[in-house]
Write an enzyme that holds these catalytic residues in place. Structure first.
Site, PDB file in Angstrom:
ATOM      1  N   TYR A 142       0.538  -1.389  -0.098  1.00  9.75           N
ATOM      2  CA  TYR A 142      -0.108  -0.023  -0.016  1.00  9.75           C
ATOM      3  C   TYR A 142       0.766   1.210  -0.102  1.00  9.75           C
ATOM      4  CZ  TYR A 142      -4.452  -1.853   0.834  1.00  9.75           C
ATOM      5  OH  TYR A 142      -5.861  -2.589   0.910  1.00  9.75           O
ATOM      6  N   LYS A 192       2.893 -15.071   2.723  1.00  7.47           N
ATOM      7  CA  LYS A 192       3.219 -16.008   1.508  1.00  7.47           C
ATOM      8  C   LYS A 192       4.663 -16.590   1.443  1.00  7.47           C
ATOM      9  CE  LYS A 192       1.513 -17.811  -2.441  1.00  7.47           C
ATOM     10  NZ  LYS A 192       0.631 -19.037  -2.350  1.00  7.47           N
ATOM     11  N   ASP A 224      -3.350 -18.254   1.008  1.00  3.99           N
ATOM     12  CA  ASP A 224      -4.077 -18.912   0.356  1.00  3.99           C
ATOM     13  C   ASP A 224      -4.962 -20.056   0.986  1.00  3.99           C
ATOM     14  OD1 ASP A 224      -1.800 -20.312   0.096  1.00  3.99           O
ATOM     15  OD2 ASP A 224      -1.749 -21.069  -1.966  1.00  3.99           O
ATOM     16  N   ASP A 248      -6.330  -6.914   4.406  1.00  2.00           N
ATOM     17  CA  ASP A 248      -7.471  -6.239   3.718  1.00  2.00           C
ATOM     18  C   ASP A 248      -8.444  -7.170   3.177  1.00  2.00           C
ATOM     19  OD1 ASP A 248      -9.114  -4.105   2.567  1.00  2.00           O
ATOM     20  OD2 ASP A 248      -8.004  -4.804   0.715  1.00  2.00           O
ATOM     21  N   ASP A 252     -12.400  -8.658   4.732  1.00  2.00           N
ATOM     22  CA  ASP A 252     -13.565  -8.702   4.054  1.00  2.00           C
ATOM     23  C   ASP A 252     -14.209 -10.051   4.008  1.00  2.00           C
ATOM     24  OD1 ASP A 252     -13.507  -6.037   3.450  1.00  2.00           O
ATOM     25  OD2 ASP A 252     -14.292  -6.310   1.481  1.00  2.00           O
TER      26      ASP A 252
HETATM   27  C1  IPM Z   1     -10.455  -0.929   4.116  1.00  2.00           C
HETATM   28  C2  IPM Z   1     -10.711  -0.491   2.910  1.00  2.00           C
HETATM   29  C3  IPM Z   1      -9.318   0.380   2.579  1.00  2.00           C
HETATM   30  C4  IPM Z   1      -8.203  -0.279   2.484  1.00  2.00           C
HETATM   31  C5  IPM Z   1      -9.579   1.105   1.125  1.00  2.00           C
HETATM   32  C6  IPM Z   1     -10.844   1.974   1.008  1.00  2.00           C
HETATM   33  C7  IPM Z   1      -8.263   1.852   0.764  1.00  2.00           C
HETATM   34  O1  IPM Z   1     -10.652  -1.452   1.789  1.00  2.00           O
HETATM   35  O2  IPM Z   1     -10.133  -0.316   5.259  1.00  2.00           O
HETATM   36  O3  IPM Z   1     -10.295  -2.288   4.318  1.00  2.00           O
HETATM   37  O4  IPM Z   1      -7.819  -1.045   1.515  1.00  2.00           O
HETATM   38  O5  IPM Z   1      -7.590  -0.346   3.477  1.00  2.00           O
HETATM   39 MG    MG Z   2     -10.830  -3.498   2.708  1.00  2.00          MG
END
Ligand code: IPM
Ligand code: MG
Length: 359
Positions: A142, A192, A224, A248, A252
């Site tokens: 990032y 990884k 993975d 990240d 999710d």
């Molecule tokens: C998160 C989001 C952010 C990230 C984006 C919006 C930059 O997806 O906080 O998980 O990738 O960190």
């Molecule tokens: Mg995110």
């Protein structure tokens, strides 16, 4: 109530899309705990529109001198572009994390009993899941060097041993804390290392630290495999520690165990200064302005703010209990609604009133 000198100073960064709606709702919840000195600042697309930059120096300075920062969400189709020179809302969020030194991102994942059937995963798979993703937040790909040529692009991934060490400390300490008196927590470090040099450094550093927490068990998983295990057997995990991009993606994925991305809170913490507390879900531009957004991840982020940012753990417990009570009463925003008996579909306002009433 008007603020007093000694009231906690909360910078409110509502941002874009549903951000302003859920943050306004969260202020209603926070107000039940006394008076706060709110300072509203711009971030993301809203800031690009008003000031030409996704995070102004003034906004960052205000955050630095606050006690905690409450954030909604950033981004939306209006500012989506692949032009490398155009400002992007997400840069505001990344600049905030970097600017405040928030290297530790805590994302707890625990399905609430009332929502267990709202998850796309079967009940028997997810029952008993109670895990914490500790995501490194200010390093890795990032924040590495980036460049773009007409026919090629570069994103560099760098980690120093010191960056790995401080996030691992956060993970080991979290495992110890979560284990309560017993101390028998578990840290799963995800990397990884079969391919990436940064991951090999990561694994070496984390392994070398384990003896400082003898009661905490440490294991390693390739990312993975971790992605697969998260949906096939999520209850095996306690604390997952991983680098920025893997965290990240995995967070999710883990969110769906709770039924909806709309349920997941987060805390981003550094060494000593104010933290940022925000829901993990994005700005949901498709439902913005309709009063339909699920405010619960933001309320749970307020709970994390009370616990980690303002040292008010008992108040945090009360917010979490009130969220469970509202869900237990059958209220569901659209993202959580399954249509089964006993559920009532509600919007942001009614859900918020129910949570405040339960406080
Ligand atoms: C998160 C989001 C952010 C990230 C984006 C919006 C930059 O997806 O906080 O998980 O990738 O960190
Ligand atoms: Mg995110």
């Amino acid at each position: 109530m008007s603020p007093n000198e000694q009231d906690p100073r909360i910078v409110v960064l509502a941002g874009d899309g549903i951000g302003p709606e859920i943050v306004a709702a969260a202020r209603g919840v926070l107000d039940a705990f006394g008076s706060f000195d709110y300072d509203e600042q711009l971030i993301g697309g809203a800031s690009i529109d008003a000031l030409g930059t996704p995070l102004s120096d003034d906004a960052l300075t205000a955050c630095r001198s606050s006690d905690a920062v409450l954030l909604g969400a950033v981004g939306g189709p209006k500012w989506d572009t692949t032009d490398p020179d155009a400002p992007r809302p997400e840069q505001g969020l990344l600049g905030l994390r970097k600017g405040l030194g928030l290297y530790a991102n805590l994302r707890p994942v625990k399905p609430l009993p009332a929502l267990i059937d709202a998850s796309p995963l079967r009940r028997e798979r997810i029952e008993g899941t109670d895990l914490l993703v500790v995501r490194e937040l200010t390093g890795g790909i990032y924040f590495g060097r980036k460049s773009r040529e007409p026919d090629s692009a570069l994103d560099e991934c760098v980690y120093t041993a010191a960056e790995v060490e401080r996030i691992a400390v956060a993970a080991f300490e979290a495992a110890e804390r979560r284990a309560g008196g017993t101390g028998t927590g578990r840290v799963t470090s995800v990397d990884k290392a079969n391919v990436l040099e940064t991951s090999r450094l990561w694994r070496e550093v984390v392994s070398g630290m384990a003896e400082r927490w003898p009661a905490v068990e440490l294991d390693h998983l390739l990312v993975d495999n971790a992605a697969m295990q998260l949906v096939s057997d999520p209850s095996q995990f306690d604390v997952i520690v991983t680098e920025n991009m893997f965290g990240d993606i995995l967070s999710d994925e883990a969110a769906m165990i709770t039924g909806s991305l709309g349920m997941l809170p987060s805390a981003s913490l550094g060494d000593g200064g104010p933290g940022v507390f925000e829901p993990v879900h994005g700005s949901a531009p498709d439902i913005a302005g309709q009063g339909a957004a699920n405010p619960l991840a933001t309320f749970l982020s307020v709970a994390m703010m009370l616990r980690h940012g303002l040292d008010r753990g008992t108040d945090a417990d009360r917010v979490e209990a009130a969220v469970e009570a509202a869900l237990g009463g059958g209220l569901r925003t659209a993202d959580l609604f399954t249509g089964s008996g006993g559920e009532r579909r509600v919007g942001t306002a009614e859900m918020t009133e129910a949570v405040i009433a339960a406080l």
